[in-house]
Design a protein around this motif. Sequence first.
Motif, PDB file in Angstrom:
ATOM      1  N   GLU A  46      93.491  86.568  54.275  1.00 38.73           N
ATOM      2  CA  GLU A  46      93.717  84.123  54.042  1.00 38.73           C
ATOM      3  C   GLU A  46      94.856  84.655  53.227  1.00 38.73           C
ATOM      4  O   GLU A  46      95.926  83.895  53.493  1.00 38.73           O
ATOM      5  N   ARG A  67      94.555  84.401  58.064  1.00 37.85           N
ATOM      6  CA  ARG A  67      92.562  83.732  58.335  1.00 37.85           C
ATOM      7  C   ARG A  67      91.930  84.335  57.527  1.00 37.85           C
ATOM      8  O   ARG A  67      91.832  85.488  57.013  1.00 37.85           O
ATOM      9  N   ALA A  68      90.644  83.618  57.562  1.00 35.98           N
ATOM     10  CA  ALA A  68      89.540  83.542  56.793  1.00 35.98           C
ATOM     11  C   ALA A  68      88.566  84.529  57.642  1.00 35.98           C
ATOM     12  O   ALA A  68      89.072  84.598  59.468  1.00 35.98           O
ATOM     13  N   ARG A  70      86.533  85.904  60.794  1.00 40.72           N
ATOM     14  CA  ARG A  70      86.076  84.768  61.570  1.00 40.72           C
ATOM     15  C   ARG A  70      84.248  86.429  61.852  1.00 40.72           C
ATOM     16  O   ARG A  70      84.879  87.320  62.578  1.00 40.72           O
ATOM     17  N   THR A  84      87.006  92.619  49.440  1.00 40.56           N
ATOM     18  CA  THR A  84      87.155  91.460  49.044  1.00 40.56           C
ATOM     19  C   THR A  84      86.296  91.177  47.555  1.00 40.56           C
ATOM     20  O   THR A  84      85.441  91.888  47.400  1.00 40.56           O
ATOM     21  N   ASN A  86      84.119  88.745  47.542  1.00 41.38           N
ATOM     22  CA  ASN A  86      83.629  87.601  47.718  1.00 41.38           C
ATOM     23  C   ASN A  86      82.621  88.018  48.293  1.00 41.38           C
ATOM     24  O   ASN A  86      82.135  88.519  49.276  1.00 41.38           O
ATOM     25  N   LEU A  89      80.446  86.254  51.293  1.00 38.82           N
ATOM     26  CA  LEU A  89      81.053  86.726  52.750  1.00 38.82           C
ATOM     27  C   LEU A  89      80.536  88.622  52.639  1.00 38.82           C
ATOM     28  O   LEU A  89      80.531  88.747  53.422  1.00 38.82           O
TER      29      LEU A  89
END
Length: 190
Positions: A46, A67-68, A70, A84, A86, A89
């Motif tokens: 992102e 983008r994020a 998918r 990341t 995250n 995720l």
Amino acid sequence: MNELFPIFLKLHQVNTLLVGAGAVGLEKLQAMVSSSPNARIHLVAEEVSEGVREFIKDRKNIYLSERAFRDEDLENVGFIVLATNNAVLNQHIRVLATKQNILLNVADKPDLCDVYLGSVVQKGNLKIGISTNGKSPTMAKRLKEFLADLLPEEIDETLALMGELRDSLKGDFQEKVKALNEHTKGALKI
């Protein structure tokens, strides 16, 4: 005990997904491209750092999706690197990767990894991978520097000559191995 099985991936033949384009993503990207300049990499993030943008600018084999992540990003992928911070995720992708039998590396999360990106010493065609089983990347880096200094510059010439010798040998496999072993005995006196 270190139970890792060392392999070298042909990243120009394996579609690679890199998720994350900050400082750690750049480090992983540089490591992959340094070892495999024609690696086919799909980068999904992102937010993309200027360092990453600059690094991928003229590289046709790196495709950026700003983008994020998918789930469908995993289609036709053989190797995933996550850079990341995250945790949710990372765990989600871990589950998907396991279900789809895709090898996964997660930066600074050895427990989530199928594979580690070790330190690499390279002199021409010689490439040595170093792993500390995820315990100390810093020690792996020090060993890399030590080995790089220790290996003679002409090692690539020696490898080329050995390749020619191997190609010229006649006989069965055992005879060839015996001849090559005899020829290389004492080759690296350090």
